[in-house]
Design a protein around this motif. Structure first.
Motif, PDB file in Angstrom:
ATOM      1  N   PRO A 117       0.809  -1.233   0.000  1.00 36.78           N
ATOM      2  CA  PRO A 117       0.000   0.000   0.000  1.00 36.78           C
ATOM      3  C   PRO A 117       0.837   1.275   0.000  1.00 36.78           C
ATOM      4  O   PRO A 117       0.483   2.256  -0.649  1.00 36.78           O
ATOM      5  N   GLY A 118       1.921   1.256   0.736  1.00 36.22           N
ATOM      6  CA  GLY A 118       2.758   2.451   0.809  1.00 36.22           C
ATOM      7  C   GLY A 118       3.809   2.530  -0.268  1.00 36.22           C
ATOM      8  O   GLY A 118       4.586   3.487  -0.320  1.00 36.22           O
ATOM      9  N   GLY A 119       3.875   1.538  -1.154  1.00 37.00           N
ATOM     10  CA  GLY A 119       4.891   1.509  -2.198  1.00 37.00           C
ATOM     11  C   GLY A 119       6.203   0.919  -1.694  1.00 37.00           C
ATOM     12  O   GLY A 119       6.383   0.657  -0.507  1.00 37.00           O
ATOM     13  N   MET A 120       7.137   0.723  -2.620  1.00 35.60           N
ATOM     14  CA  MET A 120       8.452   0.180  -2.297  1.00 35.60           C
ATOM     15  C   MET A 120       9.452   1.332  -2.137  1.00 35.60           C
ATOM     16  O   MET A 120       9.724   2.063  -3.086  1.00 35.60           O
ATOM     17  N   PRO A 121      10.003   1.558  -0.933  1.00 34.98           N
ATOM     18  CA  PRO A 121      10.993   2.631  -0.750  1.00 34.98           C
ATOM     19  C   PRO A 121      12.341   2.232  -1.350  1.00 34.98           C
ATOM     20  O   PRO A 121      12.938   1.230  -0.949  1.00 34.98           O
ATOM     21  N   ILE A 122      12.816   3.001  -2.304  1.00 35.57           N
ATOM     22  CA  ILE A 122      14.038   2.665  -3.036  1.00 35.57           C
ATOM     23  C   ILE A 122      14.954   3.881  -3.104  1.00 35.57           C
ATOM     24  O   ILE A 122      14.500   5.008  -3.298  1.00 35.57           O
ATOM     25  N   ARG A 123      16.234   3.648  -2.950  1.00 32.66           N
ATOM     26  CA  ARG A 123      17.257   4.666  -3.207  1.00 32.66           C
ATOM     27  C   ARG A 123      17.979   4.301  -4.499  1.00 32.66           C
ATOM     28  O   ARG A 123      18.078   3.125  -4.859  1.00 32.66           O
ATOM     29  N   ALA A 124      18.502   5.310  -5.181  1.00 30.64           N
ATOM     30  CA  ALA A 124      19.238   5.074  -6.420  1.00 30.64           C
ATOM     31  C   ALA A 124      20.459   5.986  -6.464  1.00 30.64           C
ATOM     32  O   ALA A 124      20.462   7.076  -5.883  1.00 30.64           O
ATOM     33  N   PHE A 125      21.500   5.513  -7.179  1.00 32.43           N
ATOM     34  CA  PHE A 125      22.751   6.263  -7.285  1.00 32.43           C
ATOM     35  C   PHE A 125      23.300   6.117  -8.699  1.00 32.43           C
ATOM     36  O   PHE A 125      23.041   5.126  -9.381  1.00 32.43           O
ATOM     37  N   GLY A 126      24.050   7.134  -9.130  1.00 29.52           N
ATOM     38  CA  GLY A 126      24.637   7.070 -10.466  1.00 29.52           C
ATOM     39  C   GLY A 126      25.390   8.339 -10.808  1.00 29.52           C
ATOM     40  O   GLY A 126      25.831   9.091  -9.921  1.00 29.52           O
ATOM     41  N   THR A 127      25.525   8.616 -12.102  1.00 25.62           N
ATOM     42  CA  THR A 127      26.231   9.806 -12.590  1.00 25.62           C
ATOM     43  C   THR A 127      25.449  10.420 -13.754  1.00 25.62           C
ATOM     44  O   THR A 127      24.655   9.737 -14.414  1.00 25.62           O
ATOM     45  N   PHE A 128      25.681  11.715 -13.987  1.00 23.10           N
ATOM     46  CA  PHE A 128      25.179  12.345 -15.207  1.00 23.10           C
ATOM     47  C   PHE A 128      26.252  13.258 -15.775  1.00 23.10           C
ATOM     48  O   PHE A 128      27.154  13.712 -15.051  1.00 23.10           O
ATOM     49  N   ASN A 129      26.165  13.530 -17.075  1.00 27.54           N
ATOM     50  CA  ASN A 129      27.145  14.355 -17.778  1.00 27.54           C
ATOM     51  C   ASN A 129      26.430  15.535 -18.423  1.00 27.54           C
ATOM     52  O   ASN A 129      25.300  15.400 -18.891  1.00 27.54           O
ATOM     53  N   PHE A 130      27.110  16.680 -18.480  1.00 26.43           N
ATOM     54  CA  PHE A 130      26.512  17.848 -19.119  1.00 26.43           C
ATOM     55  C   PHE A 130      27.594  18.780 -19.630  1.00 26.43           C
ATOM     56  O   PHE A 130      28.770  18.694 -19.227  1.00 26.43           O
ATOM     57  N   LYS A 131      27.195  19.673 -20.517  1.00 24.65           N
ATOM     58  CA  LYS A 131      28.089  20.716 -21.020  1.00 24.65           C
ATOM     59  C   LYS A 131      27.245  21.893 -21.483  1.00 24.65           C
ATOM     60  O   LYS A 131      26.036  21.764 -21.744  1.00 24.65           O
ATOM     61  N   VAL A 132      27.877  23.055 -21.595  1.00 24.06           N
ATOM     62  CA  VAL A 132      27.186  24.249 -22.091  1.00 24.06           C
ATOM     63  C   VAL A 132      27.001  24.117 -23.594  1.00 24.06           C
ATOM     64  O   VAL A 132      27.941  23.789 -24.327  1.00 24.06           O
ATOM     65  N   SER A 133      25.775  24.361 -24.068  1.00 22.73           N
ATOM     66  CA  SER A 133      25.481  24.172 -25.489  1.00 22.73           C
ATOM     67  C   SER A 133      24.851  25.401 -26.146  1.00 22.73           C
ATOM     68  O   SER A 133      24.907  25.547 -27.356  1.00 22.73           O
ATOM     69  N   ASP A 134      24.229  26.280 -25.362  1.00 26.29           N
ATOM     70  CA  ASP A 134      23.520  27.423 -25.931  1.00 26.29           C
ATOM     71  C   ASP A 134      23.898  28.681 -25.137  1.00 26.29           C
ATOM     72  O   ASP A 134      23.399  28.921 -24.038  1.00 26.29           O
ATOM     73  N   TYR A 135      24.794  29.486 -25.711  1.00 28.18           N
ATOM     74  CA  TYR A 135      25.284  30.661 -25.002  1.00 28.18           C
ATOM     75  C   TYR A 135      24.199  31.719 -24.834  1.00 28.18           C
ATOM     76  O   TYR A 135      24.165  32.430 -23.820  1.00 28.18           O
ATOM     77  N   VAL A 136      23.314  31.848 -25.791  1.00 29.99           N
ATOM     78  CA  VAL A 136      22.257  32.856 -25.696  1.00 29.99           C
ATOM     79  C   VAL A 136      21.340  32.543 -24.515  1.00 29.99           C
ATOM     80  O   VAL A 136      21.009  33.416 -23.700  1.00 29.99           O
TER      81      VAL A 136
END
Length: 325
Positions: A117-136
């Motif tokens: 009823p209350g759902g499954m409590p889950i934690r998650a871990f990982g990485t993400f990547n980003f860069k600047v693409s739109d100067y305006v």
């Protein structure tokens, strides 16, 4: 006069460069005649005048602002330096590299699950990547009001929406709630797409997103370990191989490896004992048959060739085999 004017010249450069800074603004200073612009590897320089982007310079090196930069600016092409006055402008230095950031859920997120009823409590871990693409977009949404923008600022924006995206894509792609890692690639791809749409408003592109692990409640992990152990009991060879591999990974000091060796030795000894008992039973049977033959004067009760009762005869009445040797 020329020498005197050079005393007011300055150097426009990224003065406090850090790997975790996305952009830094050179501002509140007047660019004088004879000033130089220095662009280092991995940097772009954006000239801004009255908050408007005038020009982008990406080639690294040292440049004379009056002769190498001003002729390429949008509204300042004809600007002339005066003796006592310079050019009031801002220069935005942008880090062009791709950033890699670790992320993790601060609190467990409750994923809807059958019979819970209350759902499954889950934690998650990982990485993400980003860069600047739109100067305006970057200038319009962020750089126009900030002196500096750091990786942690982007991470904060990502984490703010990450819980909702995890719930959305785990519910959609997580067909097996107890084995989410098997669907981690599909879940990550969906989150990356949605996250990129959200963060692109800042002029930043999400170039990658990955989930390295899902963490379940301790009770669920214990149940998983128990189920794995029970399934392993039915396959002793597999269990032995895994135990030996674990021992090798720990430098050969594992007690499991020693226990498996003892089990194998015990199984071998038990098999040897069974073989000995079978041999003893076979010998006793042969001796009994020989005793029966001797008691009847060397004539067996049944023909050894076809199994017909002999009734004390010297030859088999069925196949004619000689019964006395």
């Amino acid at each position: 006069m020329g020498l005197f004017s050079k005393q007011f010249a300055n150097v426009v450069e990224w003065e406090e460069y850090r790997d975790d800074v996305i952009f830094w603004k050179w501002t509140n200073q007047e660019i004088k005649k004879g000033s130089k612009l220095i662009i280092r590897p991995g940097q772009d320089a954006i000239f801004m005048y009255n908050g408007i982007m005038e020009g982008i310079f990406k080639e690294e090196g040292s440049f004379d602002i009056e002769s190498d930069i001003i002729p390429f600016l949008s509204t300042l092409k004809g600007f002339k330096f005066g003796f006592n006055s310079g050019m009031r402008a801002e220069v935005l230095f942008v880090n062009t590299k791709e950033f890699t950031v670790k992320w993790g859920t601060k609190n467990p997120i409750s994923i809807p699950a059958p019979s819970l009823p209350g759902g499954m409590p889950i934690r998650a871990f990982g990485t993400f990547n980003f860069k600047v693409s739109d100067y305006v977009a970057l200038i319009d949404k962020v750089a126009g009001i900030k002196q500096m923008y750091k990786v942690d600022d982007v991470k904060e924006r990502v984490v703010a929406v990450l819980d909702q995206l995890l719930m959305k894509w785990i519910s959609r792609e997580g067909k097996d709630m107890f084995n989410l890692q098997a669907n981690a690639y599909d879940i990550s791809s969906g989150i990356k797409t949605d996250l990129d749409m959200e963060i692109s408003k800042l002029g930043i592109e999400i170039t990658g997103f990955s989930i390295s692990s899902f963490n379940y409640p301790e009770e669920v992990q214990k149940m998983q370990n128990k189920a794995a152990s029970q399934s392993m009991v039915g396959d002793m060879n597999r269990y032995t191989q895994m135990a030996m591999a674990d021992s090798m990974g720990k430098g050969g000091n594992s007690n499991i490896a020693g226990d498996m060796m003892k089990i194998q030795m015990g199984m071998a000894m038990g098999q040897q004992m069974m073989n000995n008992m079978n041999n003893m039973n076979a010998n006793n049977a042969n001796q009994g048959m020989q005793g029966t033959q001797n008691a009847q004067g060397g004539v067996p009760k049944f023909c050894p060739e076809c199994g017909t009762p002999t009734n004390g005869a010297k030859f088999c009445s069925n196949c004619g085999k000689k019964l006395i040797t």
